[in-house]
Design an enzyme around this catalytic site. Structure first.
Site, PDB file in Angstrom:
ATOM      1  N   GLN A 188      53.891  29.600  42.486  1.00 38.66           N
ATOM      2  CA  GLN A 188      52.697  30.361  42.084  1.00 38.66           C
ATOM      3  C   GLN A 188      51.549  30.221  43.086  1.00 38.66           C
ATOM      4  O   GLN A 188      50.390  30.293  42.722  1.00 38.66           O
ATOM      5  CB  GLN A 188      52.245  29.985  40.669  1.00 38.66           C
ATOM      6  CG  GLN A 188      53.250  30.442  39.609  1.00 38.66           C
ATOM      7  CD  GLN A 188      52.735  30.402  38.195  1.00 38.66           C
ATOM      8  OE1 GLN A 188      51.893  29.588  37.857  1.00 38.66           O
ATOM      9  NE2 GLN A 188      53.254  31.294  37.353  1.00 38.66           N
ATOM     10  N   GLU A 241      46.048  39.621  32.690  1.00 35.48           N
ATOM     11  CA  GLU A 241      44.827  39.268  33.427  1.00 35.48           C
ATOM     12  C   GLU A 241      44.027  40.490  33.879  1.00 35.48           C
ATOM     13  O   GLU A 241      42.803  40.428  34.027  1.00 35.48           O
ATOM     14  CB  GLU A 241      45.163  38.395  34.639  1.00 35.48           C
ATOM     15  CG  GLU A 241      45.653  36.993  34.287  1.00 35.48           C
ATOM     16  CD  GLU A 241      47.148  36.932  34.062  1.00 35.48           C
ATOM     17  OE1 GLU A 241      47.803  37.994  33.958  1.00 35.48           O
ATOM     18  OE2 GLU A 241      47.678  35.804  33.981  1.00 35.48           O
ATOM     19  N   MET A 286      45.735  65.191  34.338  1.00 33.08           N
ATOM     20  CA  MET A 286      44.998  65.596  35.529  1.00 33.08           C
ATOM     21  C   MET A 286      45.943  65.813  36.703  1.00 33.08           C
ATOM     22  O   MET A 286      45.780  66.758  37.482  1.00 33.08           O
ATOM     23  CB  MET A 286      43.930  64.539  35.871  1.00 33.08           C
ATOM     24  CG  MET A 286      42.971  64.966  36.955  1.00 33.08           C
ATOM     25  SD  MET A 286      42.072  66.472  36.517  1.00 33.08           S
ATOM     26  CE  MET A 286      40.562  65.791  35.826  1.00 33.08           C
ATOM     27  N   LYS A 307      44.007  22.983  41.936  1.00 33.48           N
ATOM     28  CA  LYS A 307      44.159  22.213  40.701  1.00 33.48           C
ATOM     29  C   LYS A 307      43.647  20.775  40.876  1.00 33.48           C
ATOM     30  O   LYS A 307      42.990  20.235  39.993  1.00 33.48           O
ATOM     31  CB  LYS A 307      45.639  22.200  40.311  1.00 33.48           C
ATOM     32  CG  LYS A 307      45.903  21.595  38.943  1.00 33.48           C
ATOM     33  CD  LYS A 307      47.361  21.785  38.553  1.00 33.48           C
ATOM     34  CE  LYS A 307      47.615  21.294  37.137  1.00 33.48           C
ATOM     35  NZ  LYS A 307      49.003  21.535  36.721  1.00 33.48           N
TER      36      LYS A 307
END
Lengths: 78, 572
Positions: free
Chosen positions: B115, B52, B479, B164
């Site tokens: 979740q 994601e 770096m 949902k």
């Protein structure tokens, strides 16, 4: 210097959370908070007493005015 | 009577009405109703990413390259939290990204459901706006409002969290144009042409013109605001009418062609010595659409000590935030700059420009091998000519490309500036490529950043997104290693980094891959990479301890650069 910040905020916890988030992020020294009904329906007036220098307060006010759900913000030295 | 639509269908319908044709996402339990509805909206192309975070970066890249909103979608919990870095990146770089997340059903909220995570709370400080929509009758308005907020004023990311069961609920749908009337709650201003900024007066413009006219050593510094508002022509006209040399910040690069005689380059931590010295000697700085961040200013106490700063910015909260300003012009970069062009008197700055250019030094050479970053950047430019957009990651390669690539066209340099997000380039380049299908898009990364999101090669292959991938491989997190060399006594703690065989990796994904270890191999490989039709990967094996010079040490002013390798360097 002690200032009273007066905010007009949408009357929802999320808007209050965003406004407080801006204050928290700046680590401002807050000594009092009051929340009451605003002049218009759906709005609340949030008053916050902070101890900070003028530049810090002005910067916080400008950031607060950008916050989604904050409709107005003024500050007065106490 | 409106149509009866589910919340999921409403989300899709609003996206279509708002002109969204590409979204990036990953399905999961709490967003399944949305994915169930999606195939009924063929106007929307969904790109299945492999993580994601990549969806958020790709949406960001798409937004930056197209000037439209970028949309990403994720499920609740881990899907939503994986978006966080991408949203913070978009927030810091003012990119209009809209994230739609599924949430557990309302009855499960606050019960530590499977979740479940408070993504609205998590993203509060890193978005312009975020909300959970608990009422399907408000969903269309909240979604339109979110899109408007992402676009309006200074752009930024927004997140809309939809339980949902709200996605499954049906309600009467009214087409766009209803605005906020349906909800009965106070709405935000309708998006539209930007209103004139209240603080911007003719007096302010006149005062700015006077300051510029009276200056002996004026400078123009331009940042991302110039790209976002398309103020390129106005900036060039202002520079040419006044002769003011132009400095472009990291996100302002390409606002003025590098070949323009007034173009000086990038300031700040890795800016050229003459560019930073110009800032320190300037008596007036006109800063347009930049926020004077610490990578630009160094220690602000010693920044531009002689200069009166005229600050043009759309966001009033930026004025005076980091450096004191003599004059603030709050407004859109393009409209303010156009007014400045009309108001300033023609003048020249030839002697001042000559003085600045006289301070320029030949680039410090810290490469022992024959494949230098300069040669690679020049090689990519030679192969791509001027018909490409470069997306860079974060680190040494980012600075080399920023300093060395001769950008010709506006907004052809895209990078993660404010947040400095390693792993940005590969997924963001997918978004850039879909926004600019006729251009070559190069994603240039180091070996560290590339390995953070290299899984997205699979997305490129599956979705046929022909990004050209370049990896600067020096076997270090370069770096950080450079900082360790200069400021931590060469203690290379946790910076050596192993890489897989990138040519074999490319082969595993079914794309062409090349390794370039000598300068003589550059041209033939880049020529082949250039004409390849699908995604390609080119690894450049460079000197392990090459450094980016000059470098302003942390806490130092722009007047205190480390210019080269020799003993000069080490400081405590």
């Amino acid at each position: 210097m002690v200032y009273a910040l007066s905010l007009v905020v949408d009357q929802e916890l999320l808007a209050l959370g965003r406004a407080f988030g801006e204050l928290r992020r700046r680590n401002l020294n807050v000594s009092a908070i009051t929340l009451g009904p605003g002049a218009e329906a759906g709005q609340a007036r949030l008053t916050v007493i902070v101890d900070a220098d003028e530049g810090t307060v002005e910067m916080a006010m400008r950031k607060l005015l950008k916050v989604s759900g904050v409709r107005g913000a003024t500050h007065e030295p106490q | 009577m409106g149509e009866l639509l589910s919340g999921a269908q409403i989300l899709c319908r609003v996206l279509v009405e708002e002109g969204v044709d590409t979204i990036w996402g990953y399905p999961g339990g709490a967003i399944m109703p949305f994915y169930h509805a999606l195939p009924d909206f063929p106007e929307i192309r969904h790109i299945l990413v492999r993580h994601e975070q990549a969806a958020a970066h790709a949406a960001d890249g798409y937004a930056r390259a197209s000037g439209r909103i970028g949309v990403c979608v994720a499920t609740s919990g881990p899907g939503a939290t994986n978006l966080v870095t991408g949203l913070a990146t978009a927030q810091m770089d003012s990119s209009p990204v809209v994230a739609i997340t599924g949430q557990v059903p309302r009855a499960m909220l606050g019960r530590d459901a499977f979740q479940e995570t408070d993504v609205v709370g998590i993203t509060l400080p890193i978005t312009k706006h975020s909300c959970l929509v608990a009422d399907v009758t408000e969903l269309a308005d909240r979604m339109r409002e979110a899109i408007a907020i992402a676009r309006e004023g200074r752009p930024g990311p927004v997140l809309v969290d939809v339980p949902k069961d709200v996605q499954n609920q049906k309600t009467e749908y009214q087409g766009s144009g209803v605005g906020d009337q349906g909800s009965g709650k106070p709405g935000r201003p309708t998006p539209g042409p930007r209103p004139p900024a209240p603080g911007l007066t003719d007096g302010g413009i006149r005062r700015a013109a006077q300051l510029i006219a009276a200056a002996e050593r004026p400078l123009l510094m331009v940042g991302h605001g110039v790209i976002l508002s398309g103020a390129y022509d106005a900036v060039r006209q202002l520079a040419e009418k006044t002769g003011m040399p132009v400095i472009t910040t990291l996100l302002g690069i390409s606002a003025l062609p590098a070949s323009h005689p007034l173009h000086l380059g990038m300031p700040g931590m890795h800016g050229e010595v003459h560019v930073n010295r110009a800032i320190q000697r300037a008596d007036v700085i006109v800063g347009i659409g930049l926020r004077f961040d610490d990578r630009v200013t160094g220690n602000t106490k010693g920044f531009a000590p002689r200069a009166k700063i005229i600050h043009v910015d759309l966001d009033a909260s930026e004025i005076g935030k980091n450096v004191p300003v003599a004059l603030a012009l709050v407004g859109d970069a393009r409209s303010v700059t156009e007014r400045l062009v009309a108001a300033v008197a023609p003048r020249g700055c030839d002697a001042w420009l000559a003085e600045i250019l006289g301070w320029a030094r030949p680039p410090a050479d810290s490469y022992r091998g024959d494949l230098s970053p300069d040669a690679i950047v020049a090689g990519i430019h030679a192969a791509a000519h001027d018909r490409c957009t470069i997306v860079t990651d974060v680190g040494q390669h980012q600075m080399w490309v920023a300093k060395l690539y001769p950008y010709g066209r506006p907004n052809t340099h895209i990078t993660s500036g404010g947040l400095g997000t390693m792993g940005f380039a590969v997924p963001a380049a997918m978004g850039v490529k879909l926004a600019r299908p006729r251009e070559d898009v190069w994603a240039i990364s180091g070996d560290g950043g590339f390995q953070m999101n290299m899984q997205e090669i699979a997305t490129m292959v599956q979705e046929r997104i022909p990004v050209k991938l370049a990896v600067f491989n020096n076997g270090y997190l370069g770096m950080v290693r450079q900082w360790q060399q200069f400021f931590h006594g060469k203690r290379y703690s946790a910076t050596p980094i192993w890489s897989p065989d990138y040519v074999k990796l490319a082969a595993a994904y079914g794309i062409p891959g090349w390794r370039v270890a000598r300068a003589s191999e550059l041209e033939p490989v880049l020529a082949r990479a250039s004409v390849a039709e699908g995604p390609v990967l080119v690894e450049f094996v460079i000197e392990q301890e090459a450094n980016v010079f000059p470098m302003i040490p942390p806490g130092a002013t722009l007047s205190e650069p480390i210019e080269a390798e020799p003993a000069a360097g080490v400081r405590d």
